[in-house]
Design a protein around this motif. Structure first.
Motif, PDB file in Angstrom:
ATOM      1  N   LEU A 179       0.817  -1.213   0.000  1.00 21.42           N
ATOM      2  CA  LEU A 179       0.000   0.000   0.000  1.00 21.42           C
ATOM      3  C   LEU A 179       0.848   1.259   0.000  1.00 21.42           C
ATOM      4  N   ILE A 180       2.073   1.174  -0.460  1.00 22.47           N
ATOM      5  CA  ILE A 180       2.968   2.335  -0.427  1.00 22.47           C
ATOM      6  C   ILE A 180       2.475   3.398  -1.401  1.00 22.47           C
ATOM      7  N   ARG A 181       2.199   4.578  -0.861  1.00 24.09           N
ATOM      8  CA  ARG A 181       1.821   5.733  -1.653  1.00 24.09           C
ATOM      9  C   ARG A 181       2.637   6.901  -1.111  1.00 24.09           C
ATOM     10  N   ASN A 182       3.704   7.233  -1.784  1.00 22.61           N
ATOM     11  CA  ASN A 182       4.601   8.264  -1.263  1.00 22.61           C
ATOM     12  C   ASN A 182       4.219   9.674  -1.688  1.00 22.61           C
ATOM     13  N   TYR A 183       3.083   9.796  -2.400  1.00 29.90           N
ATOM     14  CA  TYR A 183       2.529  11.115  -2.708  1.00 29.90           C
ATOM     15  C   TYR A 183       1.048  11.121  -2.369  1.00 29.90           C
ATOM     16  N   ASN A 184       0.593  12.223  -1.815  1.00 28.20           N
ATOM     17  CA  ASN A 184      -0.818  12.378  -1.487  1.00 28.20           C
ATOM     18  C   ASN A 184      -1.235  13.814  -1.794  1.00 28.20           C
ATOM     19  N   ARG A 185      -2.424  13.956  -2.345  1.00 27.90           N
ATOM     20  CA  ARG A 185      -2.988  15.275  -2.652  1.00 27.90           C
ATOM     21  C   ARG A 185      -2.048  16.075  -3.580  1.00 27.90           C
ATOM     22  N   VAL A 186      -2.001  15.609  -4.812  1.00 25.56           N
ATOM     23  CA  VAL A 186      -1.223  16.286  -5.852  1.00 25.56           C
ATOM     24  C   VAL A 186      -2.216  16.877  -6.847  1.00 25.56           C
ATOM     25  N   PHE A 187      -2.067  18.168  -7.155  1.00 27.48           N
ATOM     26  CA  PHE A 187      -3.027  18.879  -7.988  1.00 27.48           C
ATOM     27  C   PHE A 187      -2.322  19.524  -9.182  1.00 27.48           C
ATOM     28  N   PHE A 188      -2.880  19.317 -10.368  1.00 26.60           N
ATOM     29  CA  PHE A 188      -2.452  20.031 -11.563  1.00 26.60           C
ATOM     30  C   PHE A 188      -3.653  20.795 -12.096  1.00 26.60           C
ATOM     31  N   ASN A 189      -3.542  22.115 -12.180  1.00 29.43           N
ATOM     32  CA  ASN A 189      -4.655  22.936 -12.639  1.00 29.43           C
ATOM     33  C   ASN A 189      -4.135  23.997 -13.612  1.00 29.43           C
ATOM     34  N   GLY A 190      -4.727  24.040 -14.795  1.00 27.69           N
ATOM     35  CA  GLY A 190      -4.317  25.046 -15.757  1.00 27.69           C
ATOM     36  C   GLY A 190      -2.982  24.746 -16.401  1.00 27.69           C
ATOM     37  N   ILE A 191      -2.786  23.495 -16.841  1.00 28.84           N
ATOM     38  CA  ILE A 191      -1.553  23.095 -17.527  1.00 28.84           C
ATOM     39  C   ILE A 191      -1.845  23.075 -19.025  1.00 28.84           C
ATOM     40  N   SER A 192      -1.037  23.772 -19.809  1.00 28.29           N
ATOM     41  CA  SER A 192      -1.275  23.830 -21.243  1.00 28.29           C
ATOM     42  C   SER A 192       0.045  23.743 -21.992  1.00 28.29           C
ATOM     43  N   GLY A 193      -0.047  23.394 -23.293  1.00 26.66           N
ATOM     44  CA  GLY A 193       1.162  23.363 -24.093  1.00 26.66           C
ATOM     45  C   GLY A 193       1.155  22.257 -25.128  1.00 26.66           C
ATOM     46  N   THR A 236       6.871  14.393 -28.632  1.00 26.18           N
ATOM     47  CA  THR A 236       7.491  13.081 -28.755  1.00 26.18           C
ATOM     48  C   THR A 236       6.539  11.971 -28.331  1.00 26.18           C
ATOM     49  N   ALA A 237       6.970  10.738 -28.578  1.00 28.93           N
ATOM     50  CA  ALA A 237       6.268   9.603 -27.991  1.00 28.93           C
ATOM     51  C   ALA A 237       6.485   9.625 -26.485  1.00 28.93           C
ATOM     52  N   GLY A 238       5.624   8.940 -25.759  1.00 25.77           N
ATOM     53  CA  GLY A 238       5.681   8.981 -24.301  1.00 25.77           C
ATOM     54  C   GLY A 238       4.424   9.647 -23.783  1.00 25.77           C
ATOM     55  N   GLN A 239       4.018   9.286 -22.598  1.00 25.36           N
ATOM     56  CA  GLN A 239       2.779   9.811 -22.041  1.00 25.36           C
ATOM     57  C   GLN A 239       2.910  11.303 -21.723  1.00 25.36           C
ATOM     58  N   THR A 240       1.793  12.006 -21.797  1.00 30.90           N
ATOM     59  CA  THR A 240       1.828  13.376 -21.290  1.00 30.90           C
ATOM     60  C   THR A 240       1.902  13.343 -19.761  1.00 30.90           C
ATOM     61  N   ILE A 241       1.193  12.399 -19.149  1.00 26.87           N
ATOM     62  CA  ILE A 241       1.303  12.191 -17.697  1.00 26.87           C
ATOM     63  C   ILE A 241       1.440  10.699 -17.440  1.00 26.87           C
ATOM     64  N   ASN A 242       2.423  10.320 -16.632  1.00 29.31           N
ATOM     65  CA  ASN A 242       2.619   8.935 -16.215  1.00 29.31           C
ATOM     66  C   ASN A 242       2.721   8.958 -14.692  1.00 29.31           C
ATOM     67  N   ALA A 243       1.660   8.519 -14.022  1.00 29.59           N
ATOM     68  CA  ALA A 243       1.590   8.667 -12.568  1.00 29.59           C
ATOM     69  C   ALA A 243       1.285   7.345 -11.897  1.00 29.59           C
ATOM     70  N   GLY A 244       1.875   7.119 -10.737  1.00 30.98           N
ATOM     71  CA  GLY A 244       1.585   5.926  -9.966  1.00 30.98           C
ATOM     72  C   GLY A 244       2.068   6.063  -8.535  1.00 30.98           C
ATOM     73  N   GLY A 245       1.464   5.305  -7.628  1.00 28.99           N
ATOM     74  CA  GLY A 245       1.850   5.377  -6.222  1.00 28.99           C
ATOM     75  C   GLY A 245       1.405   6.661  -5.567  1.00 28.99           C
ATOM     76  N   VAL A 246       0.148   7.075  -5.870  1.00 26.84           N
ATOM     77  CA  VAL A 246      -0.392   8.346  -5.382  1.00 26.84           C
ATOM     78  C   VAL A 246      -1.747   8.085  -4.733  1.00 26.84           C
ATOM     79  N   SER A 247      -1.964   8.665  -3.562  1.00 28.98           N
ATOM     80  CA  SER A 247      -3.253   8.476  -2.889  1.00 28.98           C
ATOM     81  C   SER A 247      -4.360   9.286  -3.545  1.00 28.98           C
TER      82      SER A 247
END
Length: 296
Positions: A214-228, A232-243
């Protein structure tokens, strides 16, 4: 700058430094304003010319920073304690960092990342166990706000934002980290995510999820108003281990001819997505997924 309290640095310019523009600011009640660092290209071959690294930091306002660096522009990380290593970080590593505001910045990185929050760029069980023995379980970041940041991504740089924290022994997770009104100008030619966040040593592969606990080393992460743009290939966001992860008013256009999953989450317990647009290049010729949620 080590174990100092109540200081201000303003109107400073560092050009073509042979190593870090500023290495390891550590302290409390810190105010940085109008700092310019230009270390591109690195003046000494093989030396990572960083921007500014912070270890323990409490009650800080960092504003109007213009940084062009070969390695990380802004790094927030507790350095490992390695016996006999003269580069061990300063005191304060047992104290959580908190209440940090970063605003009105322009960042350009060559081979690493614009902003890093966390203690490693590596992923894996062995790496996580090694860090348990090198970094205090109390070391963490909380109440951080990044706003009005422009990322000019070029060369062979990694993600614009990277948050990798794979320790197993953290007493509390990194908590309440916010990115507001950020612009990403991606002109790279390498395969990489724009935003990478891994708060668990096992999030890279499904085969190891059973060992992740149950390891989650990040909690309450917010992205608001991201543009651009994403070139390249690859995810725009790759997230894991977050509550808890929130994504709102997120608008990224992929301009490369190579497709990939746009947003991928693994081991994210609560995911909030609102008012967001991700546009893929219709000429890519390969299949891709806008949103991929992979938990089990």
């Amino acid at each position: 700058i080590n174990r100092c309290e109540g200081y201000e640095i303003k109107n400073l310019k560092a050009v073509k430094s042979s190593a870090n523009g500023t290495l390891n600011i550590n302290g409390k009640n810190v105010f940085l304003d109008s700092i310019e660092i230009d270390s591109l290209p690195a003046s000494v071959a093989g030396v990572n010319a960083d921007g500014i690294h912070f270890e323990y930091l409490e009650n800080a306002i960092l504003s109007n920073l213009n940084i062009q660096s070969q390695d990380d522009c802004l790094g927030f990380a507790y350095f490992p304690i390695i016996p006999g290593n003269p580069n061990n970080g300063p005191a304060g590593r047992d104290t959580p960092s908190a209440n940090i505001v970063v605003t009105n910045c322009v960042l350009k990185c060559d081979i690493a990342t614009g902003i890093r929050v966390g203690n490693t760029t590596a992923i894996g069980a062995a790496e996580g166990l090694a860090l348990d023995n090198q970094i205090s379980k109390y070391a963490r970041y909380e109440n951080m706000t990044f706003s009005n940041i422009v990322f000019n991504k070029a060369g062979e740089s990694g993600p614009c934002i990277i948050m990798n924290e794979i320790r197993n022994n953290m007493e509390h997770p990194n908590n309440n980290i916010r990115f507001n009104n950020c612009v990403i100008n991606d002109s790279t030619s390498t395969t990489t995510s724009l935003i990478e966040m891994k708060g668990n040593a096992y999030v890279s592969g499904q085969a190891t999820y059973a060992a992740s606990g149950l390891i989650r080393n990040y909690n309450r992460v917010f992205f608001n108003g991201i543009s651009g743009t994403h070139n390249t290939a690859g995810q725009t966001i790759n997230a894991g281990g977050v509550s808890y992860l929130s994504l709102s008013n997120y608008e990224i256009q992929r301009i490369s001819s190579t497709a990939d999953n746009e947003i991928i989450t693994r081991l994210v317990d609560n995911f909030y997505l609102k008012d967001s647009v991700v546009t893929s290049n219709p000429l890519s010729g390969t299949s891709n997924t806008v949103l991929c949620i992979d938990y089990d």
